[in-house]
Design a protein around this motif. Sequence first.
Motif, mmCIF file in Angstrom:
data_model
loop_
_atom_site.group_PDB
_atom_site.id
_atom_site.type_symbol
_atom_site.label_atom_id
_atom_site.label_comp_id
_atom_site.label_asym_id
_atom_site.label_seq_id
_atom_site.Cartn_x
_atom_site.Cartn_y
_atom_site.Cartn_z
ATOM 1 N N LYS A 118 0.751 -1.155 -0.031
ATOM 2 C CA LYS A 118 -0.196 0.080 0.059
ATOM 3 C C LYS A 118 0.863 1.158 0.038
ATOM 4 C CE LYS A 118 -4.042 -2.080 2.297
ATOM 5 N NZ LYS A 118 -4.817 -1.909 3.544
ATOM 6 N N PHE A 119 1.837 1.277 0.730
ATOM 7 C CA PHE A 119 2.992 2.591 0.799
ATOM 8 C C PHE A 119 3.603 2.495 -0.638
ATOM 9 C CE2 PHE A 119 6.978 3.917 1.479
ATOM 10 C CZ PHE A 119 6.631 5.329 2.137
ATOM 11 N N LEU A 120 3.783 1.578 -1.182
ATOM 12 C CA LEU A 120 4.545 1.405 -2.436
ATOM 13 C C LEU A 120 3.735 2.333 -3.493
ATOM 14 C CD1 LEU A 120 7.383 0.946 -3.667
ATOM 15 C CD2 LEU A 120 6.406 -1.139 -4.373
ATOM 16 N N HIS A 121 2.384 1.779 -3.581
ATOM 17 C CA HIS A 121 1.297 2.403 -4.472
ATOM 18 C C HIS A 121 1.294 3.743 -4.161
ATOM 19 C CE1 HIS A 121 0.110 -1.739 -5.628
ATOM 20 N NE2 HIS A 121 -0.025 -1.374 -6.556
ATOM 21 N N THR A 122 1.260 4.102 -2.801
ATOM 22 C CA THR A 122 1.044 5.646 -2.301
ATOM 23 C C THR A 122 2.367 6.668 -3.090
ATOM 24 O OG1 THR A 122 -0.105 5.093 -0.409
ATOM 25 C CG2 THR A 122 0.875 7.386 -0.628
ATOM 26 N N ALA A 161 4.062 5.758 -5.540
ATOM 27 C CA ALA A 161 3.879 5.683 -6.947
ATOM 28 C C ALA A 161 3.133 6.884 -7.475
ATOM 29 C CB ALA A 161 3.539 4.231 -7.605
ATOM 30 N N ARG A 162 1.893 7.027 -6.734
ATOM 31 C CA ARG A 162 1.127 8.167 -7.047
ATOM 32 C C ARG A 162 1.864 9.480 -6.699
ATOM 33 N NH1 ARG A 162 -2.854 5.162 -4.306
ATOM 34 N NH2 ARG A 162 -2.671 6.604 -2.418
ATOM 35 N N TRP A 163 2.698 9.541 -5.784
ATOM 36 C CA TRP A 163 3.637 10.671 -5.555
ATOM 37 C C TRP A 163 4.479 10.913 -6.521
ATOM 38 C CZ3 TRP A 163 8.998 10.932 -4.799
ATOM 39 C CH2 TRP A 163 9.277 12.042 -4.451
ATOM 40 N N ALA A 164 5.098 9.828 -7.161
ATOM 41 C CA ALA A 164 6.215 10.108 -8.083
ATOM 42 C C ALA A 164 5.650 10.629 -9.470
ATOM 43 C CB ALA A 164 6.882 8.672 -8.326
#
Length: 433
Positions: free
Chosen positions: A25-29, A31-34
């Motif tokens: 979940k943190f990695l998906h978050t 990715a949205r920030w990137a």
Amino acid sequence: MGFSDARAFCRDLQSHPADPVGDQKFLHTLARWAKRYCPWVGLDGADGLVMDVTGSTHLFGGEPSLLHDIHLRLKRAGLSVRSGIADTRGAAWALAHYGEGIAAQDQLLDAIGPLPVAALRLDEKSSVGLQRLGVRTIAELVALPRATVARRFGAEVLLRLDQATGEQAEEVSPLPDPPRYQVRLTLPDPIGLEADVMAGTGRLLEKLCDKLKVQEMGARVLSLILRRVDKENQEVEVRLARPLRDPLRILPLFERGVGAIDAGFGIDQLRLVATSVEPLPVQQLTHSQARNDNKLDDLISRIGNRIGLENVQRFLPADSHIPERSHVIAPAAFSEPSGSWVALRERPIQLFPPEPIVGTGPVPPRHLRWRRMSFRVERATGPERIAPEWWLSDENWRSGVRDYWKVETKQGRRLWLFYTPQNPGWFVQGQFP
């Protein structure tokens, strides 16, 4: 290696329980920030991101400035990061994991040549086999005849080498955008009657709930936006106590809000948006399961839309032997009724702050006066000694232990009294039914 062996090398080593779901979940978050740097952002394994920054670097002053900005922002967030920029995805992966920096254009092989062969994303068997033959770097692997490498280790090694050097194309698959749960209805002629608006809302709810059902999601907050002919918007928000996708249960909740809107010269567009959703997986029902009509959830939703869902509260058991701390108050819409109170002796239904009464000695007085009423004690059961929780600071329990008594009076009242031996005194704290 084992944790004790690892601590022999690093005394400050700490361990925490693994949370793969939370990490994803943190990695998906992240990715949205990137996506602030480029629109093409995908996942790379369980701990990395891959970005196609082609055409985006000039917006940040070039590749070095882009990389510096990424590192600076992630460092402020408390994250440590390794990164690499290259013309190919394989070379960027190699730099991020076994080197660092930027591979200059037309100098790709010079940048990744000194790196070990494991930087080509090879499996462990191929990597160990190459090293046993004395091929330790990518440059040494490139110098070998391709036919020999393919015959000895298979086509996978050459494929990874070609992807790193750019001979074989490799795309970046970005993460799909999350589904948007909204539907719209544009009317040929304006409407203004409450019945017409509710009919249109019902049609929108059916379409929206079908979308939610496909994704196995349930709505928690719904917003109905009504556009008037003068381009002004009227909004009706409905908050639900539980995730829901049943149009028949949701539609009545819009009646109060729709009845209060100002239609002006008419409404020509209705838009329904699920602004907050939660997972609602399909459940397998059996003949042995009791029918759940969810009337309590509907009641909480109806009352909560009037006074606020946070103001509809319930009592939940708490793990404490102190009477005042044996429960917690939580919003009913964001908690589930669970657990049970465990007490060796009966507890009063009504509990209130201790109220002093006149009495002497460790035995309940035969006559007592409480709340301007006089009582005669007919029967007393006790004492039950309760000690304070020494690890918590509580002003109400600074008097020490308490000896609780259950007394029955001639007048019919059943009271819960306690006596404080360290600081002698009698108090009434509860009342039995």
